[in-house]
Design an enzyme around this catalytic site. Structure first.
Site, PDB file in Angstrom:
ATOM      1  N   GLU A 230       0.816  -1.208   0.000  1.00  0.00           N
ATOM      2  CA  GLU A 230       0.000   0.000   0.000  1.00  0.00           C
ATOM      3  C   GLU A 230       0.853   1.264   0.000  1.00  0.00           C
ATOM      4  O   GLU A 230       1.900   1.318   0.647  1.00  0.00           O
ATOM      5  CB  GLU A 230      -0.934   0.010   1.215  1.00  0.00           C
ATOM      6  N   CYS A 231       0.351   2.281  -0.690  1.00  0.00           N
ATOM      7  CA  CYS A 231       1.064   3.557  -0.743  1.00  0.00           C
ATOM      8  C   CYS A 231       0.688   4.460   0.421  1.00  0.00           C
ATOM      9  O   CYS A 231       1.279   5.522   0.599  1.00  0.00           O
ATOM     10  CB  CYS A 231       0.773   4.271  -2.059  1.00  0.00           C
ATOM     11  N   GLY A 232      -0.306   4.059   1.197  1.00  0.00           N
ATOM     12  CA  GLY A 232      -0.712   4.859   2.342  1.00  0.00           C
ATOM     13  C   GLY A 232      -2.072   5.493   2.191  1.00  0.00           C
ATOM     14  O   GLY A 232      -2.741   5.796   3.183  1.00  0.00           O
TER      15      GLY A 232
END
Length: 237
Positions: A230-232
């Site tokens: 995940e990129c956040g």
């Protein structure tokens, strides 16, 4: 006009999700547009299979804002793909960028993506999470559509069709779709994959933290050097 069945209210998310599981993706979209909070929007990375959600949403809400976070480090093919789909689907594209350019960030912090998991997390906060949070706030988004699917990675296996984040509702109408479902929808509607798909890129983000899928790799290993998937954005918003 789509006639929707009676469904539980938004304040009973557990029961509501059980009922939504029985509906088609199209009916889930219609339900969210009709019953969800005002100011719907769709976020898109214009990644490998992004054409599906862009097409699905604009069938029912042609002028829905489409949020693209331009980190400044997307592949050239991604920018061209965004142009192609914007023209074809007549998208109401809203591009949001970091408060500081990539050059400025590198001057201050160096190449954060080369500084382990902490550097990657800081990079993602500056270049992805903050612009997306700002977009949702400026557009006053009450109903946020995403293309999250349970089969994309181990971090998404529990994705609900509807989630609540503060006063905002996050809708993932194709959460239960398989790669086969995606392929069939794209074939039926003559939609294109991202140009890098044919080169083995199955999950496409920034140019410096995305790799093509190779034998022995999981899909999630193609992002962020295998540290994380995940990129956040979907962890923190």
């Amino acid at each position: 006009m789509t006639v929707l069945p009676a469904l539980p209210p938004l304040d009973d998310l557990e029961t509501l999700n059980v009922h939504l599981e029985t509906l088609s993706a199209e009916n889930r979209v219609c339900w969210a547009l009709e019953r969800g909070p005002d100011h719907p929007a769709l976020s898109s990375s214009f990644g490998a299979q992004s054409a599906v959600m862009l097409h699905l949403l604009t069938r029912f809400a042609p002028d829905i804002p489409v949020i693209l976070v331009d980190t400044g480090y997307l592949f050239p093919e991604t920018y061209r793909f965004a142009d192609t789909l914007t023209e074809r689907l007549k998208l109401n594209l809203k591009v949001y960028q970091p408060l500081r350019s990539g050059a400025w960030t590198e001057a201050r912090h160096g190449r954060l993506w080369e500084q382990g998991i902490d550097g990657i997390n800081q990079y993602n906060t500056l270049h992805k999470v903050e612009p997306m949070r700002r977009a949702l706030e400026e557009l006053q988004v009450g109903t946020w559509f995403t293309g999250l699917r349970r089969g994309q990675s181990s971090t998404r296996t529990q994705t609900s069709i509807v989630q609540q984040r503060d006063e905002r509702y996050k809708i993932s109408p194709i959460a239960d779709w398989t790669d086969r479902d995606i392929w069939e929808y794209m074939k039926h509607h003559d939609l294109p994959y991202h140009p890098l798909w044919e080169q083995g890129y199955v999950s496409i983000g920034d140019i410096h933290t995305t790799r093509p899928l190779e034998p022995g790799m999981r899909e999630e290993d193609t992002r962020f050097f295998g540290f994380k998937r995940e990129c956040g954005i979907h962890e923190n918003i």
